[in-house]
Design a protein around this motif. Sequence first.
Motif, short mmCIF file in Angstrom:
data_model
loop_
_atom_site.label_atom_id
_atom_site.label_comp_id
_atom_site.label_asym_id
_atom_site.label_seq_id
_atom_site.Cartn_x
_atom_site.Cartn_y
_atom_site.Cartn_z
N SER A 1 34.98 83.94 31.89
CA SER A 1 34.02 82.82 31.26
C SER A 1 35.01 82.38 31.74
O SER A 1 34.97 80.61 30.86
N GLY A 2 36.55 81.88 31.41
CA GLY A 2 37.52 81.09 31.96
C GLY A 2 38.44 81.51 30.94
O GLY A 2 39.60 79.97 30.53
N LYS A 3 38.40 82.25 30.27
CA LYS A 3 39.73 82.86 29.71
C LYS A 3 41.05 82.52 30.27
O LYS A 3 42.32 81.19 29.66
N SER A 4 41.65 82.95 31.29
CA SER A 4 42.69 82.94 32.08
C SER A 4 43.00 81.21 32.50
O SER A 4 43.68 81.45 32.58
N THR A 5 41.34 80.86 33.00
CA THR A 5 41.49 79.84 34.09
C THR A 5 42.33 78.39 32.31
O THR A 5 43.39 77.75 32.86
N LEU A 6 41.51 78.90 31.35
CA LEU A 6 42.46 77.89 30.37
C LEU A 6 43.63 77.92 30.33
O LEU A 6 44.82 77.31 30.44
N SER A 7 43.52 79.35 29.60
CA SER A 7 45.91 79.42 30.20
C SER A 7 46.71 79.45 31.44
O SER A 7 47.05 78.12 30.95
N HIS A 8 46.42 79.11 32.39
CA HIS A 8 47.18 78.48 33.67
C HIS A 8 46.75 76.88 33.46
O HIS A 8 48.24 76.84 33.70
#
Lengths: 478, 250
Positions: free
Chosen positions: B38-45
């Motif tokens: 869903s993009g969770k890790s992308t957001l943190s990166h």
Amino acid sequence: MTSTEQIQERLEQEYEAGFVTDVEQEFAPPGLSEDIIRFISDKKNEPEWLLDYRLKSYRQWLKMETPEWAKVKFPEIDYQASSYYAAPKEGPKSLDEVDPEILETFEKLGIPLHERAALAGVAVDAVFDSVSVATTFKGKLGEMGVIFCSFSEAVVEHPELIKKYLGSVVPSTDNFFAALNAAVFTDGSFVYIPKGVRCPMELSTYFRINAANTGQFERTLIIADEGSHVSYLEGCTAPMRDENQLHAAVVELVAHKDAEIKYSTVQNWYPGNKDGLGGIFNFVTKRGICEGANSKISWTQVETGSAITWKYPSCILKGDNSVGEFFSVAISNNYQQADTGTKMIHLGKNTRSTIISKGITAGHGQQTYRGQVRIGKNASGSRNYTQCDSLLLGDSCGAHTIPYIEVKNRSSTVEHEATTSKIGEDQLFYCRQRGLSEEDAVNLIVNGFCKQVLKQLPMEFAVEAQKLLEVSLEGAVG
Amino acid sequence: MLSIRNLHASADGKSILKGINLEIAAGEIHAIMGPNGSGKSTLSHVLAGRDGYEITEGEVIFDGESLLEKKPEARAQAGVFLAFQYPVELPGVNNVYFLKAALNAIRKSRGEDPLDAMDFMKLAREKAKLVEMDGDLLKRSVNTGFSGGEKKRNEIFQMAVLEPKLCILDETDSGLDIDALATVSKGVNALRDPGRSMLIITHYQRLLDYIVPDVVHVLVDGKIAKTGTKELAKELEANGYAEFQGKSAS
């Protein structure tokens, strides 16, 4: 100052030892011939037998060819183009008479030669181009029977030792560069540790090439008599010049029964500029023999300089239960090439050897680990452990591992581990996320990678080596 | 403290974050939950400044300054900390040495004097207690040969030493058994502070039993589909993400 100028300045600062000392020097005319060899021998007031040794080596060298098996590329060397002897005109008699310019040179390099200022606990022999200019703490060492002097002096003062050991580990026919050295070697260090003596301080030789169009051909001989112990370190630098200069040294170590020799090198010859112009060709033969039972020879090298490095410090484990070690960190940045490694020749029973090699390549650097482990028929119960790790920075460099392993008995064990890794984006990001700059992150990761080897260095030099690694990799990322 | 406005980001030409809006005030704990991809890790990166993402639209304001132009180290120095989902191993780099170098780099950026080894060790030992870190782990190479639980504990230990303003915890609960989860959560809770915000990214409601958030967001297909209280996390646990996935597909 514009940013281009700043960058330029930074690049020029990279090699801090790149200055030239203005001192009146005496040269042999360029070229290599029997006459030149006679000239060198005469300059050094050598006995007849040594001149004969040189001439014999020269005649053998003429029949030999440049070895081509190493993974290095360089233009053909014109051996007639450079001078084989360069020495400051005023030959000093004592430390007080050394040309102040030369003292200042060594001071600038962090090697103060006046004993009151000298590094505590380290005796230094300073070799400037073809001659040794000073040796510190000779008196103090002499009280314990330790001989530490220039090679030329040893020829005069201790001819019996030189005659006995010169060429006993590396014969003059050993290889092309060793034969060349045997013909034209000029100076270097000589060490003798008597029976049962533990040398009370670190011994160290600092080699400096200063003159243009010359090579440096030094010869080092270390003998540790029964039950003795010595730790020796060599360092080297040269000015920045556009033409390549040749450095072809020979080092021989002899460890008698129960003796131990620890030999460390911090090699920082001028590596050439970022486009690969200039730099030292470093073709060196280093070999030690564990002559007696329970003896030990340990090589540690930090190789950051030179345009080309061709070097395989080796151990012949002749005495039963003798131990050989090789710890190496080599860096090849920009257009540097290194083909380096070791040979462990197991002859005695229950002999052990350890090889830890860490190679770091960046820019357009090329590096090869080349190592030979040979366990003879009679070397029963012997062991070798080899670990060679390569770390790559960037996409234009290369690392190669070439092990040769030969075991001729059934009771011996050989282990070989090799890894190649790229410095990870993950690792860099992790460090930077914790607040470290990219450059600091690389230094941290590289130092971690080399730790096993760096911790082998004498304390006084470990810090210097660490700094050197950082300077050598400047600009390797980003 | 943190204001994310209409953030769009893509990787390899594929759009992942598709207009995220999020406001986190000082002292608040926000949780982001969502299905895989869903993009969770992308957001943190993206918040931490990892390479490989293209910001196509939107902005992020942290502490009154635009965050996205800054290098990763500058963000860390400004007070952004990311507890990694997969902490990275640094062989041969001593854990304490690493953390001291990091802390002193951050202190330097603030014009503060570096801590010397003695003062740093005192601080490190004190903080290690928070996450019940073994003295032995302090001396070992960063994360090298650590168990999953030890790695996560080390992340929270680093967070405790560096005292960031914004803590992003990326799936800190993954790979933890129930005891380790309790220890790590205890450490995180001890760092709750009116001046410190947290963004907790997780798959499961379980972690939020230990670290109770003020606000819960559901991230689906690169957008926040719903925002609620901690009760929302419990609903998700019971009903799954199907409701939201259907919605975003329609």
